[in-house]
Design a protein around this motif. Structure first.
Motif, short mmCIF file in Angstrom:
data_model
loop_
_atom_site.label_atom_id
_atom_site.label_comp_id
_atom_site.label_asym_id
_atom_site.label_seq_id
_atom_site.Cartn_x
_atom_site.Cartn_y
_atom_site.Cartn_z
N SER A 151 0.85 -1.66 0.11
CA SER A 151 0.00 0.11 0.22
C SER A 151 0.85 1.28 -0.15
O SER A 151 1.88 1.45 -0.70
CB SER A 151 -1.17 0.02 0.89
OG SER A 151 -0.21 -0.12 2.39
N SER A 152 0.14 2.50 0.01
CA SER A 152 1.01 3.42 0.44
C SER A 152 1.93 3.86 1.39
O SER A 152 2.45 4.73 1.49
CB SER A 152 0.52 5.09 0.01
OG SER A 152 -0.75 5.37 0.69
N THR A 153 1.55 3.54 2.30
CA THR A 153 2.06 3.55 3.52
C THR A 153 3.07 2.31 4.18
O THR A 153 3.82 1.38 4.95
CB THR A 153 1.17 3.76 5.35
OG1 THR A 153 0.27 1.97 5.10
CG2 THR A 153 -0.05 4.16 5.45
N GLY A 154 3.29 1.21 2.49
CA GLY A 154 3.81 0.67 3.03
C GLY A 154 3.78 -1.24 3.53
O GLY A 154 4.42 -2.05 3.57
N ARG A 155 2.87 -0.94 3.49
CA ARG A 155 1.74 -2.60 4.06
C ARG A 155 1.04 -3.56 3.02
O ARG A 155 0.75 -2.74 2.13
CB ARG A 155 0.92 -2.31 4.95
CG ARG A 155 1.06 -1.16 7.21
CD ARG A 155 0.03 -1.47 7.70
NE ARG A 155 0.20 -0.72 8.88
CZ ARG A 155 -0.47 -0.27 9.98
NH1 ARG A 155 -1.32 -0.22 9.68
NH2 ARG A 155 0.14 0.14 9.91
N PRO A 156 1.16 -4.90 2.92
CA PRO A 156 0.88 -5.49 1.79
C PRO A 156 -0.99 -5.50 2.20
O PRO A 156 -1.49 -5.45 2.53
CB PRO A 156 1.38 -7.87 2.91
CG PRO A 156 2.30 -6.72 4.10
CD PRO A 156 2.25 -5.48 4.41
#
Length: 294
Positions: free
Chosen positions: A91-96
């Motif tokens: 995601s844009s926050t770096g989470r899968p």
């Protein structure tokens, strides 16, 4: 560009102007390879990108899994596929990504190796600098809000200018045509539409080495899937010279959803398609390849 194409295209245009519409040639099936793997994440492939020599593959599942693989060939047949790397789409926050926000459907790879991924359910397109990168979500115009929940952006393609194209599976214009949306790096537009023909729905797209726009379409009935491949020349934001390259009978292939058009080492145009098995035992992950007419 495939060898001989420029000369053949000029000749075809001259013939078209002098004797009317040229005869449409058909594609020829080369191979159908059933790809198996024991991992529980394996399956649901919705997009594919093949390198120009046909030896390297990027595949994307609709559960936000991206992988690289090597294709080992025996002549015109696929002998083996070896997965070399695998990543979760972030995601844009770096989470899968997972669930409805992770319904990844289409991929378009740029010449520098970055890529775009399209998503259904939450209708959007994101750019990734590399497989480990966070998503950079492109602006979402208001028209995207009205797209079908399970029928939006399955198809993605990128042209020689680096402009991105996507089209919805189910939504149509008031005239019944398929709208094509384009991102030029600054804004979205709708440069052209494609004619809806029959009950086939677009599920993948690609610009071939010949510069033409290819669209893979699917039709489903209770007894199985049908597949159709069409292509156009795009000139001055108009889709011209429509060709139907093949239309299969029901059940000839599985649920083909991904398309990549490339040139082999003999200078021949090929289309490689991959099926989404929906993680069902009754279906299969299948790679199908066709030789395309110039």
């Amino acid at each position: 560009m495939c060898r001989r194409f420029a000369i053949q295209l000029i000749a075809a245009l001259l013939l078209t102007g002098s004797v009317g519409a040229a005869e449409v040639k058909q594609a020829t099936q080369l191979d159908s390879f059933v790809w198996r793997h024991s991992a529980d994440w394996f399956g649901g492939f919705s997009a594919i990108h093949i390198s120009e020599n046909g030896q390297s593959m990027i595949a994307l599942s609709d559960r936000s899994i991206l992988l690289h693989a090597r294709i080992h060939r025996d002549g015109d047949q696929i002998a083996q596929i070896q997965i070399t790397e695998r990543w979760p789409v972030l995601s844009s926050t770096g989470r899968p990504l997972s669930g409805s926000t992770g319904d990844s459907e289409g991929i378009a790879v740029t010449p520098n190796g970055s890529y775009y991924i399209s998503f259904e359910a939450v209708h959007r397109v994101a750019q990734y600098a590399n497989p480990d990168a966070k998503a950079q979500v492109l602006p979402r115009p208001k028209v995207f809000d009205d797209l079908n929940m399970n029928g939006s952006f399955e198809a993605m393609a990128i042209d020689h200018r680096g402009w991105l194209y996507t089209l919805p599976e189910k939504n149509r214009t008031k005239q019944g045509d398929i709208p094509v949306y384009r991102w030029d790096g600054q804004a979205w537009s709708t440069p052209f539409v494609l004619p809806q023909r029959g009950k086939f729905l677009p599920v993948s797209a690609d610009f071939g080495p010949d510069g033409r726009f290819y669209v893979l379409e699917r039709s489903f009935v209770l007894t199985g899937f049908r597949t159709r491949l069409r292509r156009w020349r795009i000139e001055d934001d108009v889709a011209k010279a429509e060709e139907t390259l093949f239309t299969t009978s029901t059940g000839a292939h599985d649920n083909l959803e991904g398309l990549s058009v490339w040139c082999d080492d003999q200078g021949r145009l090929r289309a490689t398609m991959i099926s989404d098995d929906n993680f069902l035992a009754l279906q299969r992950t299948e790679l199908v390849e066709y030789l395309l007419p110039d």
